[in-house]
Design a protein around this motif. Structure first.
Motif, PDB file in Angstrom:
ATOM      1  N   ILE A   1       0.834  -1.188  -0.028  1.00  0.00           N
ATOM      2  CA  ILE A   1      -0.081   0.064   0.007  1.00  0.00           C
ATOM      3  C   ILE A   1       0.923   1.253  -0.093  1.00  0.00           C
ATOM      4  CG2 ILE A   1      -1.862   1.337   1.153  1.00  0.00           C
ATOM      5  CD1 ILE A   1      -2.695  -1.519   2.564  1.00  0.00           C
TER       6      ILE A   1
ATOM      7  N   ASP B   1      -2.251   4.934  -3.183  1.00  0.00           N
ATOM      8  CA  ASP B   1      -3.514   4.112  -2.786  1.00  0.00           C
ATOM      9  C   ASP B   1      -4.179   5.060  -1.776  1.00  0.00           C
ATOM     10  OD1 ASP B   1      -2.673   1.834  -4.287  1.00  0.00           O
ATOM     11  OD2 ASP B   1      -1.011   1.751  -3.065  1.00  0.00           O
ATOM     12  N   TRP B   2      -3.569   5.373  -0.872  1.00  0.00           N
ATOM     13  CA  TRP B   2      -4.081   6.235   0.242  1.00  0.00           C
ATOM     14  C   TRP B   2      -3.415   7.625   0.211  1.00  0.00           C
ATOM     15  CZ3 TRP B   2      -3.295   2.860   5.373  1.00  0.00           C
ATOM     16  CH2 TRP B   2      -4.048   1.605   4.964  1.00  0.00           C
TER      17      TRP B   2
ATOM     18  N   LYS C   1      -9.317   5.217  -4.530  1.00  0.00           N
ATOM     19  CA  LYS C   1      -8.226   5.593  -3.472  1.00  0.00           C
ATOM     20  C   LYS C   1      -9.023   5.835  -2.120  1.00  0.00           C
ATOM     21  CE  LYS C   1      -5.548   7.644  -7.001  1.00  0.00           C
ATOM     22  NZ  LYS C   1      -4.940   6.346  -7.355  1.00  0.00           N
TER      23      LYS C   1
END
Length: 216
Positions: free
Chosen positions: A4, A64-65, A147
């Motif tokens: 991640i 992703d974050w 996301k």
């Protein structure tokens, strides 16, 4: 498993003009690193709508974050929620419970409640509110564009509040799916940086690792 990747955007002209030091991104990044999340990028932009939108577009393909800090206050230069709403295509709606919370805090502090402050209680449709027990600007978390997007206030003590009240538990629960990276630190003495680098590169040349050298 997939690693991640997290990225950070700190918003505020006080940061780009060096009036204030950005400590928020490092605080959350350190926590994420400890939880096995890879910190991919850090960006600092002023209170400029065009640059904020460009920073979202630039960082999105590699993350992703996404963590965004600042611009959730009641003043005219606080428009982060508007930028997020526009970028994700999710309209803002009033949360009555948050608006009541804001009015209660302002009244307790002897501050006149004005209608424009209601903007702090506006959140994108479908967002989860991240409680800020140290101020009036709650953060929010939403899933959009594939996301996880986290919008936090600017004051460090309020970022810490959101971390304790929401992020810590959420990240703990969702980081188990990440293929964690391990960082090993070797402290060496008695040799110059170039010689240490030469010896280590020979030792790890057959392994899938990334080496970085720092002088202290």
């Amino acid at each position: 498993m997939k690693t991640i990747r997290a990225s950070h955007i700190a918003i505020g002209t006080e940061l780009t003009s060096a009036q204030t030091l950005n400590t928020n991104s490092p605080t959350i990044a350190k926590f994420l690193q400890e939880m096995g999340i890879k910190n991919q990028a850090h960006i600092v932009v002023p209170d400029d709508r065009k640059l904020i939108m460009q920073s979202f577009d630039f960082i999105a393909p590699e993350t992703d974050w996404l963590f965004v800090y600042g611009g959730l206050g009641p003043t005219t230069d606080d428009f982060t929620r508007d930028m997020v709403s526009e970028w994700t295509g999710k309209e803002l709606q009033l949360d009555e419970s948050v608006w009541q919370h804001i009015q209660d805090i302002l009244t307790q502090r002897g501050v006149v409640v004005r209608d424009f402050q209601k903007h702090q209680a506006m959140f994108p449709v479908g967002a989860h509110i991240m409680e800020n027990s140290k101020g009036t600007a709650h953060g929010f978390h939403l899933s959009a564009k594939g996301k996880e997007i986290f919008i936090l206030p600017g004051p460090p003590k309020e970022v810490q509040s959101v971390l304790e009240n929401y992020l810590h538990q959420w990240v703990k629960e969702h980081s188990t799916t990440s293929d964690s990276e391990i960082t090993e630190i070797w402290n060496t003495m008695g040799l110059g940086e170039s010689e240490v680098s030469y010896q280590i590169e020979n030792l790890v040349k057959d392994y899938d690792v990334v080496v970085g050298d720092r002088v202290h």
